[in-house]
Design an enzyme around this catalytic site. Sequence first.
Site, PDB file in Angstrom:
ATOM      1  N   ASP A 534       0.924  -1.143   0.062  1.00 25.82           N
ATOM      2  CA  ASP A 534       0.171  -0.241   0.081  1.00 25.82           C
ATOM      3  C   ASP A 534       0.834   1.141  -0.001  1.00 25.82           C
ATOM      4  OD1 ASP A 534       0.599   0.887   2.908  1.00 25.82           O
ATOM      5  OD2 ASP A 534      -0.269  -1.011   3.310  1.00 25.82           O
ATOM      6  N   GLU A 614      21.737 -21.963 -18.946  1.00 22.48           N
ATOM      7  CA  GLU A 614      20.748 -21.028 -18.223  1.00 22.48           C
ATOM      8  C   GLU A 614      21.720 -20.140 -17.360  1.00 22.48           C
ATOM      9  OE1 GLU A 614      16.776 -23.566 -16.739  1.00 22.48           O
ATOM     10  OE2 GLU A 614      18.696 -24.045 -15.959  1.00 22.48           O
TER      11      GLU A 614
END
Length: 742
Positions: A534, A614
Amino acid sequence: MPVVFDEQASTITINTENTSYQMKIGPCSILMHTYYGPRIDCDAGYAVSYRDRGFSVNPYDSIENRRVSSDTMPLEYPCEGSGDHRAPAFSLRRKNGAVGCDLRYVNHSIHAGKYSLPGLPAVYAEEEEAETLLVTLQDQSAHITVTLQYGILPKLDIITRAACVVNDGDETVFLDNAASANVDIIAGNWELIHFYGRHAGERNTARTEIGQREIVIGSRRGMSSHHENPFVILAESDTTELHGQCIGMCFVYSGSFACNVSKDAFGTVRSVMGIQPEHFDYPLEPGESFQAPEVILAYSGSGLGHLSHLYHKVISDHICRGPWRNARRPVLINNWEATTMNFDGDLIVSIAKKAAELGVEMLVLDDGWFGARNTDMAGLGDWVVNEKKLGCTMGELADKIRAMGMKFGLWIEPEMVNEDSDLFRTHPDYAMRIPGKDPALGRNQLVLDFSREEVVDNIFGQISKVLDECRADYVKMDMNRPIVDVYSAVAEYQSQGKILYNYIKGVYRFMDMLLERYPDLLLEGCSGGGGRFDAGMLYYCPQIWCSDNTDAIDRIRIQYGTSFCYPLKTMGAHVSAVPNGDTKRCTPIHTRGVVAMEGTFGYELDLNLISESEMEEVKEQIVTFKKYWDLLHNGTYYRLTDVMKNRSEAAWMMVSEDQKEALVNIVVLDTTGNCPNRYIRCAGLDPMAQYEDEKGTVYSGNVLMTIGLPMPLKYVPNTQWREFAREYDAFQIHLVKRTVSA
Ligand code: GLA
């Protein structure tokens, strides 16, 4: 002058560059809300309908004018007891139990600069960037003054609201409700968009007709919560990403909240937002005041995308603070998903070593480094380094990491305590428990009473010792359970509302102390992922861990929902291992990288355990992130697909402010044999310009924004059709504006 008072028309109009917000002092000094929309230069009060409506009462002083009723007028700050039977913003109980008051306009004043709220987060601005309007309302019989606070940032089209209540009488009164903002909209076909979720599934979007009813969304958890985000949008039914009217309400607060959205019998839509009124029961002694937190309002006449841009700007530049707010964040590696609490110093060093080799810039040591914390049954509350487990002091571990050229960060969870801890054994009253009742446990832990200063000070003292020792560059501040047994051993009157409000203020004070002592610290918020995502937390933490769910496909939806209010650079996002721990889904590492670059970007796995190819991809990802970070984090962001509806592909893009550069991101969610042609419709480009991608293909801005970008395909040998966009493939297309010579 953003605020214009027209004495004759009795209107107070707030003007930003493109919007106007108007209130009008109506009959009997009732403060009405008459308008919020595109810029106007007139009295919008003619739109208010005064009619004698059955069963709508009239103020005593309306002198039998039955056309005046606060039940049918659009109101700026509706209060219970005035005759308005719709959802109130304000509700007061007197000592004798009577509920009701009638707030009327008294006066107003205008000030340079933006007000601030002591102890609470709020939008900040330079004096020349903002103006403040204070409107005083009073109830003469209850001796209550409510000051409505408005902060105006004209260039940003942002208006903030808050309210301060003062008890001017000589009796204690009780606030049953003291919301921060109300928006009444006189007419229109409005819908509510809200952001619901769950742990590991935060901020889904839901859009619903408002209709003749009350819709209440919110949290009763003592935290803003995974379950509803304290941000809502009111949108007209035909509003899309690029067109139509919408109004946002963003609550700058991290505790329980409510937003009550309704449509009354005559078509007025109301949205009240503030602290959760259930059991609020806040006692106000004579002379005392209560400050309601802030709501940030924004209006867009050109769709949801523009509304998001307004919020991204105000949150980036006027909520987030400190040296990191607009700076590139270090690419980090966090050990949590790789090790949970099962690690020792050597394992951490080996994870850091490989990460450093591949270009990672910071190691974050997560949960499990302190006290008896080897499982979640023990240790919280004892912030003493477990040197036996680490095989060294925290200072020495940090030195080893720094010797690899990396920064060092640490996880903490200051608001919590395990019963199995020295802190709890010494200070059992520090934990919130109702006497005689077994407390509810969450992850085997109790919540510390952060409404008490000495509790906050104790934890701060312990944690700052460790941070001093290791000179942490970063802290991840977690909060891993909701609050249930609201009880403070020192409060005289067990008002749930007051304790929870002071608890959140205690959390804010803790973070203020951290940032004061360590001004360069990068603080990341977290609450079981995004349970406290928030604007209140963002005032202290320029980034928040978005979700515990790191599955790339789930994350696309979580980040999509989050993006409606919050800037991308505030969303903590990491590449993790596959099969994913939450979903068991396997996605290519390239796709995981593209999705994590929508947020702060980092890693959360042991890079020693991935393949050579990777590892090469990781190196490339870090180079790509560094190359594009400014565009990724400071460019204008466009959602190109609605991922709640479109199950075929997800796409989003960022465009530089000068429209010279853009990055289109696409993830294939689903595919089918002999797939029909697919196009990604772009946004935000210069329509008449030509753009070129890295392969030299040239596009027109207008064609990209009308037909779209053809879905890229990959060559896949040994298959029937050879060229594919396979499920979970991801593409990043960098577009650069061509300079056309005359
Ligand atoms: C929460 C966080 C995780 C991790 C764990 C540690 O769930 O969201 O990222 O830090 O706590 O206990």
